[in-house]
Design a protein around this motif. Structure first.
Motif, PDB file in Angstrom:
ATOM      1  N   TRP A   1      -0.774 -15.564  -1.398  1.00  0.00           N
ATOM      2  CA  TRP A   1      -1.694 -15.480  -2.543  1.00  0.00           C
ATOM      3  C   TRP A   1      -2.847 -14.539  -2.215  1.00  0.00           C
ATOM      4  O   TRP A   1      -3.303 -13.778  -3.077  1.00  0.00           O
ATOM      5  N   GLY A   2      -3.335 -14.598  -0.989  1.00  0.00           N
ATOM      6  CA  GLY A   2      -4.406 -13.695  -0.579  1.00  0.00           C
ATOM      7  C   GLY A   2      -3.970 -12.242  -0.647  1.00  0.00           C
ATOM      8  O   GLY A   2      -4.731 -11.376  -1.090  1.00  0.00           O
ATOM      9  N   LEU A   3      -2.740 -11.964  -0.243  1.00  0.00           N
ATOM     10  CA  LEU A   3      -2.242 -10.586  -0.305  1.00  0.00           C
ATOM     11  C   LEU A   3      -2.002 -10.139  -1.744  1.00  0.00           C
ATOM     12  O   LEU A   3      -2.237  -8.971  -2.075  1.00  0.00           O
ATOM     13  N   VAL A   4      -1.552 -11.049  -2.602  1.00  0.00           N
ATOM     14  CA  VAL A   4      -1.428 -10.706  -4.026  1.00  0.00           C
ATOM     15  C   VAL A   4      -2.796 -10.278  -4.552  1.00  0.00           C
ATOM     16  O   VAL A   4      -2.936  -9.233  -5.198  1.00  0.00           O
ATOM     17  N   ALA A   5      -3.813 -11.082  -4.270  1.00  0.00           N
ATOM     18  CA  ALA A   5      -5.172 -10.764  -4.734  1.00  0.00           C
ATOM     19  C   ALA A   5      -5.660  -9.446  -4.137  1.00  0.00           C
ATOM     20  O   ALA A   5      -6.240  -8.620  -4.848  1.00  0.00           O
ATOM     21  N   LEU A   6      -5.416  -9.240  -2.865  1.00  0.00           N
ATOM     22  CA  LEU A   6      -5.840  -7.998  -2.214  1.00  0.00           C
ATOM     23  C   LEU A   6      -5.160  -6.789  -2.855  1.00  0.00           C
ATOM     24  O   LEU A   6      -5.810  -5.777  -3.140  1.00  0.00           O
ATOM     25  N   LEU A   7      -3.872  -6.888  -3.077  1.00  0.00           N
ATOM     26  CA  LEU A   7      -3.140  -5.770  -3.685  1.00  0.00           C
ATOM     27  C   LEU A   7      -3.657  -5.450  -5.086  1.00  0.00           C
ATOM     28  O   LEU A   7      -3.734  -4.276  -5.465  1.00  0.00           O
ATOM     29  N   VAL A   8      -4.006  -6.467  -5.834  1.00  0.00           N
ATOM     30  CA  VAL A   8      -4.584  -6.235  -7.166  1.00  0.00           C
ATOM     31  C   VAL A   8      -5.950  -5.567  -7.019  1.00  0.00           C
ATOM     32  O   VAL A   8      -6.274  -4.626  -7.749  1.00  0.00           O
ATOM     33  N   CYS A   9      -6.737  -6.024  -6.070  1.00  0.00           N
ATOM     34  CA  CYS A   9      -8.094  -5.481  -5.879  1.00  0.00           C
ATOM     35  C   CYS A   9      -8.105  -4.031  -5.404  1.00  0.00           C
ATOM     36  O   CYS A   9      -9.020  -3.286  -5.738  1.00  0.00           O
ATOM     37  N   VAL A  10      -7.109  -3.640  -4.620  1.00  0.00           N
ATOM     38  CA  VAL A  10      -7.097  -2.260  -4.119  1.00  0.00           C
ATOM     39  C   VAL A  10      -6.358  -1.302  -5.049  1.00  0.00           C
ATOM     40  O   VAL A  10      -6.388  -0.091  -4.843  1.00  0.00           O
ATOM     41  N   TRP A  11      -5.730  -1.840  -6.089  1.00  0.00           N
ATOM     42  CA  TRP A  11      -5.000  -0.995  -7.037  1.00  0.00           C
ATOM     43  C   TRP A  11      -5.871   0.115  -7.634  1.00  0.00           C
ATOM     44  O   TRP A  11      -5.409   1.248  -7.797  1.00  0.00           O
ATOM     45  N   PRO A  12      -7.133  -0.136  -7.961  1.00  0.00           N
ATOM     46  CA  PRO A  12      -7.961   0.955  -8.501  1.00  0.00           C
ATOM     47  C   PRO A  12      -8.046   2.181  -7.585  1.00  0.00           C
ATOM     48  O   PRO A  12      -8.218   3.297  -8.067  1.00  0.00           O
ATOM     49  N   ALA A  13      -7.905   1.993  -6.300  1.00  0.00           N
ATOM     50  CA  ALA A  13      -7.919   3.151  -5.393  1.00  0.00           C
ATOM     51  C   ALA A  13      -6.719   4.059  -5.672  1.00  0.00           C
ATOM     52  O   ALA A  13      -6.836   5.290  -5.595  1.00  0.00           O
ATOM     53  N   ASN A  14      -5.576   3.477  -6.012  1.00  0.00           N
ATOM     54  CA  ASN A  14      -4.411   4.290  -6.351  1.00  0.00           C
ATOM     55  C   ASN A  14      -4.653   5.090  -7.631  1.00  0.00           C
ATOM     56  O   ASN A  14      -4.293   6.263  -7.718  1.00  0.00           O
ATOM     57  N   PHE A  15      -5.256   4.443  -8.626  1.00  0.00           N
ATOM     58  CA  PHE A  15      -5.601   5.151  -9.862  1.00  0.00           C
ATOM     59  C   PHE A  15      -6.610   6.260  -9.582  1.00  0.00           C
ATOM     60  O   PHE A  15      -6.497   7.373 -10.106  1.00  0.00           O
ATOM     61  N   TYR A  16      -7.602   5.959  -8.772  1.00  0.00           N
ATOM     62  CA  TYR A  16      -8.628   6.942  -8.432  1.00  0.00           C
ATOM     63  C   TYR A  16      -7.995   8.180  -7.796  1.00  0.00           C
ATOM     64  O   TYR A  16      -8.317   9.311  -8.162  1.00  0.00           O
TER      65      TYR A  16
ATOM     66  N   GLN B   1       2.581  -0.172  -6.694  1.00  0.00           N
ATOM     67  CA  GLN B   1       1.798  -1.357  -6.346  1.00  0.00           C
ATOM     68  C   GLN B   1       2.462  -2.618  -6.916  1.00  0.00           C
ATOM     69  O   GLN B   1       2.376  -3.687  -6.312  1.00  0.00           O
ATOM     70  N   MET B   2       3.131  -2.487  -8.048  1.00  0.00           N
ATOM     71  CA  MET B   2       3.781  -3.649  -8.671  1.00  0.00           C
ATOM     72  C   MET B   2       4.859  -4.269  -7.775  1.00  0.00           C
ATOM     73  O   MET B   2       4.863  -5.488  -7.596  1.00  0.00           O
ATOM     74  N   PRO B   3       5.776  -3.487  -7.203  1.00  0.00           N
ATOM     75  CA  PRO B   3       6.752  -4.118  -6.304  1.00  0.00           C
ATOM     76  C   PRO B   3       6.099  -4.757  -5.072  1.00  0.00           C
ATOM     77  O   PRO B   3       6.571  -5.786  -4.585  1.00  0.00           O
ATOM     78  N   MET B   4       5.007  -4.184  -4.608  1.00  0.00           N
ATOM     79  CA  MET B   4       4.313  -4.784  -3.461  1.00  0.00           C
ATOM     80  C   MET B   4       3.700  -6.128  -3.863  1.00  0.00           C
ATOM     81  O   MET B   4       3.768  -7.101  -3.103  1.00  0.00           O
ATOM     82  N   ILE B   5       3.114  -6.177  -5.053  1.00  0.00           N
ATOM     83  CA  ILE B   5       2.551  -7.445  -5.548  1.00  0.00           C
ATOM     84  C   ILE B   5       3.672  -8.467  -5.725  1.00  0.00           C
ATOM     85  O   ILE B   5       3.538  -9.625  -5.322  1.00  0.00           O
ATOM     86  N   TRP B   6       4.770  -8.045  -6.292  1.00  0.00           N
ATOM     87  CA  TRP B   6       5.914  -8.947  -6.473  1.00  0.00           C
ATOM     88  C   TRP B   6       6.423  -9.455  -5.130  1.00  0.00           C
ATOM     89  O   TRP B   6       6.709 -10.656  -4.985  1.00  0.00           O
ATOM     90  N   TRP B   7       6.533  -8.553  -4.133  1.00  0.00           N
ATOM     91  CA  TRP B   7       7.019  -8.945  -2.803  1.00  0.00           C
ATOM     92  C   TRP B   7       6.096 -10.008  -2.201  1.00  0.00           C
ATOM     93  O   TRP B   7       6.558 -11.008  -1.664  1.00  0.00           O
ATOM     94  N   ALA B   8       4.802  -9.807  -2.320  1.00  0.00           N
ATOM     95  CA  ALA B   8       3.845 -10.806  -1.815  1.00  0.00           C
ATOM     96  C   ALA B   8       3.996 -12.112  -2.600  1.00  0.00           C
ATOM     97  O   ALA B   8       4.005 -13.199  -2.022  1.00  0.00           O
ATOM     98  N   TRP B   9       4.129 -12.002  -3.910  1.00  0.00           N
ATOM     99  CA  TRP B   9       4.242 -13.187  -4.755  1.00  0.00           C
ATOM    100  C   TRP B   9       5.471 -14.025  -4.388  1.00  0.00           C
ATOM    101  O   TRP B   9       5.447 -15.257  -4.462  1.00  0.00           O
ATOM    102  N   MET B  10       6.533 -13.382  -3.957  1.00  0.00           N
ATOM    103  CA  MET B  10       7.744 -14.101  -3.562  1.00  0.00           C
ATOM    104  C   MET B  10       7.463 -15.132  -2.479  1.00  0.00           C
ATOM    105  O   MET B  10       8.115 -16.176  -2.417  1.00  0.00           O
ATOM    106  N   TYR B  11       6.472 -14.872  -1.635  1.00  0.00           N
ATOM    107  CA  TYR B  11       6.177 -15.787  -0.537  1.00  0.00           C
ATOM    108  C   TYR B  11       5.129 -16.835  -0.924  1.00  0.00           C
ATOM    109  O   TYR B  11       4.794 -17.689  -0.119  1.00  0.00           O
ATOM    110  N   THR B  12       4.643 -16.793  -2.160  1.00  0.00           N
ATOM    111  CA  THR B  12       3.703 -17.822  -2.622  1.00  0.00           C
ATOM    112  C   THR B  12       4.447 -19.101  -2.990  1.00  0.00           C
ATOM    113  O   THR B  12       3.824 -20.132  -3.162  1.00  0.00           O
ATOM    114  N   ARG B  13       5.735 -19.007  -3.119  1.00  0.00           N
ATOM    115  CA  ARG B  13       6.525 -20.138  -3.588  1.00  0.00           C
ATOM    116  C   ARG B  13       7.113 -20.973  -2.459  1.00  0.00           C
ATOM    117  O   ARG B  13       7.932 -21.825  -2.682  1.00  0.00           O
ATOM    118  N   GLY B  14       6.701 -20.679  -1.254  1.00  0.00           N
ATOM    119  CA  GLY B  14       7.153 -21.513  -0.138  1.00  0.00           C
ATOM    120  C   GLY B  14       8.165 -20.892   0.751  1.00  0.00           C
ATOM    121  O   GLY B  14       8.572 -19.835   0.724  1.00  0.00           O
TER     122      GLY B  14
END
Length: 115
Positions: free
Chosen positions: A64-79, A102-115
């Motif tokens: 969950w922390g990595l999902v949040a981090l990936l969302v937070c750093v996404w603006p750098a990619n747009f920049y 960034q979306m597949p990276m967020i999805w990959w991190a999210w996969m591990y939020t489920r246990g």
């Protein structure tokens, strides 16, 4: 095996924040306060998250922390994509590819939020 690769990639990426911090400062949008501190904090977060997904008891929280981090750093990619003149060594198409990747990276991190 994918989880190990994921964790190791984040540990290595986090370590790069300390090896080449200037590279990360350069991609920070101007509205980000204290860019050097943010680079180091995000590096620590990546290392802790990468290790955390490898440990069963911390896996979900770390993911969950990595999902949040990936969302937070996404603006750098747009920049980067919006200001290609600041990154002359990187083809413009590659800057734009970083945005949807960034979306597949967020999805990959999210996969591990489920246990």
């Amino acid at each position: 095996m994918a989880r190990i690769l994921f964790g190791v990639l984040f540990v290595l990426a986090g370590m790069l924040h300390f090896v080449k911090p200037g590279m990360y400062v350069k991609i920070m949008p101007p509205m980000v306060p204290a860019p050097w501190m943010m680079v180091y904090l995000s590096g620590v977060a990546e290392i802790l998250g990468g290790v955390g997904v490898l440990v069963p008891v911390t896996r979900q929280a770390a993911a969950w922390g990595l999902v949040a981090l990936l969302v937070c750093v996404w603006p750098a990619n747009f920049y980067m994509a919006m200001r290609p003149e600041l990154f002359p060594g990187i083809p413009v198409w590659a800057l734009w590819v970083r945005v949807p990747m960034q979306m597949p990276m967020i999805w990959w991190a999210w996969m591990y939020t489920r246990g």
